[in-house]
Motif scaffolding. Sequence first.
Motif, PDB file in Angstrom:
ATOM      1  N   UNK A  50      47.798 -60.773   2.794  1.00  0.00           N
ATOM      2  CA  UNK A  50      47.433 -60.222   1.375  1.00  0.00           C
ATOM      3  C   UNK A  50      48.118 -59.018   0.896  1.00  0.00           C
ATOM      4  N   UNK A  52      47.931 -56.159   2.444  1.00  0.00           N
ATOM      5  CA  UNK A  52      47.165 -54.981   2.828  1.00  0.00           C
ATOM      6  C   UNK A  52      47.538 -54.270   4.043  1.00  0.00           C
ATOM      7  N   UNK A  71      54.540 -59.103  -4.484  1.00  0.00           N
ATOM      8  CA  UNK A  71      53.140 -59.188  -4.115  1.00  0.00           C
ATOM      9  C   UNK A  71      52.197 -59.657  -5.243  1.00  0.00           C
ATOM     10  N   UNK A  75      49.730 -62.574  -5.449  1.00  0.00           N
ATOM     11  CA  UNK A  75      48.515 -62.423  -5.375  1.00  0.00           C
ATOM     12  C   UNK A  75      47.538 -63.077  -6.719  1.00  0.00           C
ATOM     13  N   UNK A  80      40.818 -64.239  -2.238  1.00  0.00           N
ATOM     14  CA  UNK A  80      40.566 -63.882  -0.895  1.00  0.00           C
ATOM     15  C   UNK A  80      39.217 -63.315  -0.839  1.00  0.00           C
ATOM     16  N   UNK A  82      37.670 -61.354   2.233  1.00  0.00           N
ATOM     17  CA  UNK A  82      37.739 -60.673   3.704  1.00  0.00           C
ATOM     18  C   UNK A  82      36.456 -60.177   4.459  1.00  0.00           C
ATOM     19  N   UNK A  86      33.166 -57.941  -0.761  1.00  0.00           N
ATOM     20  CA  UNK A  86      33.157 -56.397  -1.351  1.00  0.00           C
ATOM     21  C   UNK A  86      32.711 -56.672  -2.968  1.00  0.00           C
TER      22      UNK A  86
ATOM     23  N   UNK B  94      34.959 -51.469  -1.346  1.00  0.00           N
ATOM     24  CA  UNK B  94      35.714 -52.260  -2.298  1.00  0.00           C
ATOM     25  C   UNK B  94      37.339 -52.244  -2.322  1.00  0.00           C
ATOM     26  N   UNK B  96      39.422 -53.267  -0.355  1.00  0.00           N
ATOM     27  CA  UNK B  96      40.372 -54.245   0.055  1.00  0.00           C
ATOM     28  C   UNK B  96      39.974 -55.422  -1.235  1.00  0.00           C
ATOM     29  N   UNK B  97      38.976 -55.326  -1.908  1.00  0.00           N
ATOM     30  CA  UNK B  97      38.914 -56.160  -2.959  1.00  0.00           C
ATOM     31  C   UNK B  97      39.941 -55.787  -4.251  1.00  0.00           C
ATOM     32  N   UNK B  98      40.049 -54.414  -4.268  1.00  0.00           N
ATOM     33  CA  UNK B  98      40.548 -53.652  -5.495  1.00  0.00           C
ATOM     34  C   UNK B  98      42.495 -53.981  -5.193  1.00  0.00           C
ATOM     35  N   UNK B 100      43.605 -56.258  -3.491  1.00  0.00           N
ATOM     36  CA  UNK B 100      44.004 -57.871  -3.566  1.00  0.00           C
ATOM     37  C   UNK B 100      44.118 -58.402  -4.614  1.00  0.00           C
TER      38      UNK B 100
END
Lengths: 302, 255
Positions: A50, A52, A71, A75, A80, A82, A86, B94, B96-98, B100
């Motif tokens: 992803x 990251x 990217x 995306x 996703x 993870x 979140x 958040x 990781x959400x932001x 991606x």
Amino acid sequence: MNIIETNSLKYDFGGKPVLNGIDLAVQQGSIFGFLGPNGSGKTTTIRALLGLAHVPEKSIMLFGKDIRTHRIEILRNTGSLIEYPALYNHLSGYDNLHILCNLTSTPKKRIEQLLSIVSLTDDGSKKVSKYSLGMKQRLGIAAALLTDPDLLILDEPTNGLDPAGIRDMRHLIKMLNHDFGKTIFISSHLLYEVEMLCSHLAILNEGKLVFQGKTSELRDKYAKLLIADTSDNSKAAGLIAQHFPVRVTNGLLEIAIKERNDAAVISNTLFRNELDIYRLETKSQNLEELFFNLTANDSERL
Amino acid sequence: MIQSVFNPIMRFYAELQKLKNTLAIVVAVALPLFIAFLSFVIYISEGHKLVVPGINPWKGYIYHLQKFWAGLLLPLTIILEASLINSIEHSNNMWKQVYTLPVSKSSVYLYKLLSFIFLNILTAVSLTLFVQLFGYLLILIKPEFGFYAPSFFGESLMMSLKMMLASSAIIGFQFFLSFNFRSFIVPMVIGFCLTVGTGIASSWKYIEFLPYSYPSLSTNRQDAGIWDSYVSIAVISLVFLSAAGFYVSSKREIS
């Protein structure tokens, strides 16, 4: 066509190698299981997929494009989830999706569709802090589906769910694959879960792939364990050892077999040697035993 | 063409949506309200000592409050707000959400910073409005103080905005810290030490080298325009700190 391809994917953390040259190939339209014990590098691989985590150029290709150079484009077509979802706990489920709509320029009407797909229409106005973990996971899936991506990457989506929540999640994943044609890459540390859901799988152990292929191929490949109890286990062990690896554990025989028919061969051998059989059953292997069997050579294998 | 204008607006709006039901909005409005109310109470009880006959009472009323605000409360509000606005993302994991989402990594920093600046403007405007509101209440409660004279609304608003602009370096630095530190405490402690340290060193001859003193220094000349050297240095500092933030955001790894 492969939607995900990794080429000798490597990743170090603090000088310690976490991923050691992984070559993944995920076909379009499949539910692909990514199996491995905790700490094997599953989440790191997903983070890398992803964008990251920093990885070398051309080591990750999604939709035929390099994550390092394309990217945003990638995306846009990838949803996703993870680990734990979140979400903004102080806002409602609807508001969470509304924010993501505004951030991704997605039309607002998509929110109702998504809440319906994940069966949260009636709870959309409720604050996320009041949601159960199962509801949060489903809202997380809705968020992942926001841009109607072709690929979904889900990291341990059943983590922490009760049996009903696991069943709902399994049903949802199958529906997204069958009814909406999504390719789903799903990580798990539970072998039976991956076997139930996935058409293809890869197994990761200590940052290395130890298996990749169809789920049915895995079943054929790894040795099954047979548990036996007879009137004379020492004698039985000597007889069986001529054909199959065997050991005595806790007063019971543990026999490594490869095919279903092997149980019948063992049964006949014991019968011909006038040994009474009290118990003869297959034992499902846990992940650790499976890894051992996949990585050990034949003489060690049991 | 329309999309290229509309999308950034919607992204900025999304950042504001995140503030709903949070302390960040409450602090931005309630703190100026509290300080204006405190000043109002002081004027009711001790106003006869503060009002000079023959001079418009609004001038002293606004000046003393803004001076106090600029020296201590404005930096502390910025420090608190920076931590609160970034904790929305830190506490809910958040990032990781932001990161991606199909948006550039550096724009994540930009839009969050813009929403933070918006909060600071809201604080500055709230302070002005509440000061005016309580000033007009003094006309009713203490007519003898002479608050029916012109209220300097424009000048008061301009001074609030000038203080905010002079605090741009603090805005940039505290936001940068809070964006990068998951801990709520670390940026707060650093900011608090710098604010208190600046307060202690207020009579030091090199005080002008400490950007945390700029809000206070910018209030020294009430008749000056909105733009002065303190504002210029502070805004340039904000630009450089933002550039550092964009870079860090674009290289960020999320665990």
